[in-house]
Design a protein around this motif. Structure first.
Motif, short mmCIF file in Angstrom:
data_model
loop_
_atom_site.label_atom_id
_atom_site.label_comp_id
_atom_site.label_asym_id
_atom_site.label_seq_id
_atom_site.Cartn_x
_atom_site.Cartn_y
_atom_site.Cartn_z
N PRO A 122 0.80 -1.23 0.00
CA PRO A 122 0.00 0.00 0.00
C PRO A 122 0.83 1.28 0.00
N GLN A 123 1.78 1.36 -0.91
CA GLN A 123 2.56 2.58 -1.13
C GLN A 123 3.06 2.53 -2.57
N PRO A 124 3.35 3.67 -3.17
CA PRO A 124 3.82 3.66 -4.56
C PRO A 124 5.19 3.01 -4.67
N VAL A 125 5.25 1.86 -5.32
CA VAL A 125 6.50 1.13 -5.47
C VAL A 125 6.68 0.67 -6.92
N ASP A 138 5.36 -6.76 -13.88
CA ASP A 138 5.94 -5.48 -13.48
C ASP A 138 4.89 -4.67 -12.73
N ILE A 139 5.32 -3.95 -11.71
CA ILE A 139 4.44 -3.05 -10.96
C ILE A 139 5.08 -1.67 -10.98
N ILE A 140 4.33 -0.71 -11.47
CA ILE A 140 4.79 0.68 -11.42
C ILE A 140 3.64 1.51 -10.86
N SER A 141 3.75 1.89 -9.60
CA SER A 141 2.77 2.75 -8.96
C SER A 141 3.40 4.12 -8.81
N ALA A 172 -2.96 7.14 -5.69
CA ALA A 172 -4.23 6.87 -6.37
C ALA A 172 -4.25 5.51 -7.07
N ASP A 173 -3.12 4.98 -7.47
CA ASP A 173 -3.14 3.73 -8.22
C ASP A 173 -2.55 2.53 -7.48
N ILE A 174 -2.27 2.65 -6.19
CA ILE A 174 -1.64 1.53 -5.48
C ILE A 174 -2.59 0.36 -5.28
N SER A 175 -3.87 0.60 -5.13
CA SER A 175 -4.80 -0.50 -4.88
C SER A 175 -5.03 -1.36 -6.12
N LYS A 176 -4.64 -0.87 -7.29
CA LYS A 176 -4.87 -1.60 -8.53
C LYS A 176 -3.69 -2.48 -8.91
N ARG A 177 -2.61 -2.43 -8.19
CA ARG A 177 -1.38 -3.10 -8.58
C ARG A 177 -1.09 -4.31 -7.69
N MET A 178 -1.26 -5.50 -8.24
CA MET A 178 -1.00 -6.73 -7.50
C MET A 178 0.27 -7.40 -8.04
N ILE A 179 1.14 -7.81 -7.14
CA ILE A 179 2.33 -8.58 -7.51
C ILE A 179 1.88 -10.03 -7.58
#
Length: 170
Positions: A72-75, A100-103, A107-114
């Motif tokens: 839950p942080q931009p990573v 790949d994850i680019i947050s 605003a977009d952290i909840s949409k990015r799953m590893i």
């Protein structure tokens, strides 16, 4: 006076409702195009104190299993990154990120799953032991290390069993 008591009780009830609950089976369907059976648990949140540190869920598509994490942080995480899952006996399980994850912002952290595909050996390990910590190396934030509180340690195993009750350690 009565309004303040009612308001206080409502706020107290809402705070109890927002506490983390064990994962439940959230999706159980057959994809209409591919005819694959998809099962997925709800997102489980892991906190250290009041700080939200990590989300995870487990997904199965036919006989393939995936452990998915959300920080839950931009990573920024590159495909092929090794995520370390520390088991209760101190041994490490290395999971490889499939995407790949680019947050860039909050605003977009909840949409990015590893997404990490699990093989049979990894499934066996996760079913036999509890997870005590998760370490995720990132390109922009360094190592994100989360130590699971005692109450959260069996939750990955619980989620694994939810997506396939027939799944057992071999």
């Amino acid at each position: 006076m009565m309004r303040s008591i009612v308001l206080t009780l409502m706020l107290l009830a809402c705070s109890f409702c927002s506490m983390a609950q064990a994962p439940v089976l959230a999706v159980n369907r057959v994809d209409k195009f591919t005819k694959e059976l998809i099962k997925q648990t709800s997102l489980y949140s892991i906190k250290e104190g009041n700080a939200l540190k990590l989300h995870f869920n487990v997904r199965s598509v036919d006989d393939n299993y995936y452990l998915q994490f959300n920080v839950p942080q931009p990573v920024t995480i590159k495909k092929g990154t090794e995520i370390t899952v520390v088991m209760e006996d101190g041994k490490s399980l290395k999971l490889v990120s499939d995407n790949d994850i680019i947050s860039l912002s909050e605003a977009d952290i909840s949409k990015r799953m590893i997404v990490c595909t699990l093989d049979q050996a990894e499934i066996n390990t996760l079913l036999k032991q509890q997870v005590s910590a998760v370490k995720i190396p990132t390109s922009n934030k360094g190592l994100v290390s989360v130590t699971l509180p005692a109450k959260d340690r069996p939750m990955i195993r619980t989620a694994m069993l939810l997506v396939s009750p027939k799944l057992t350690a071999r």
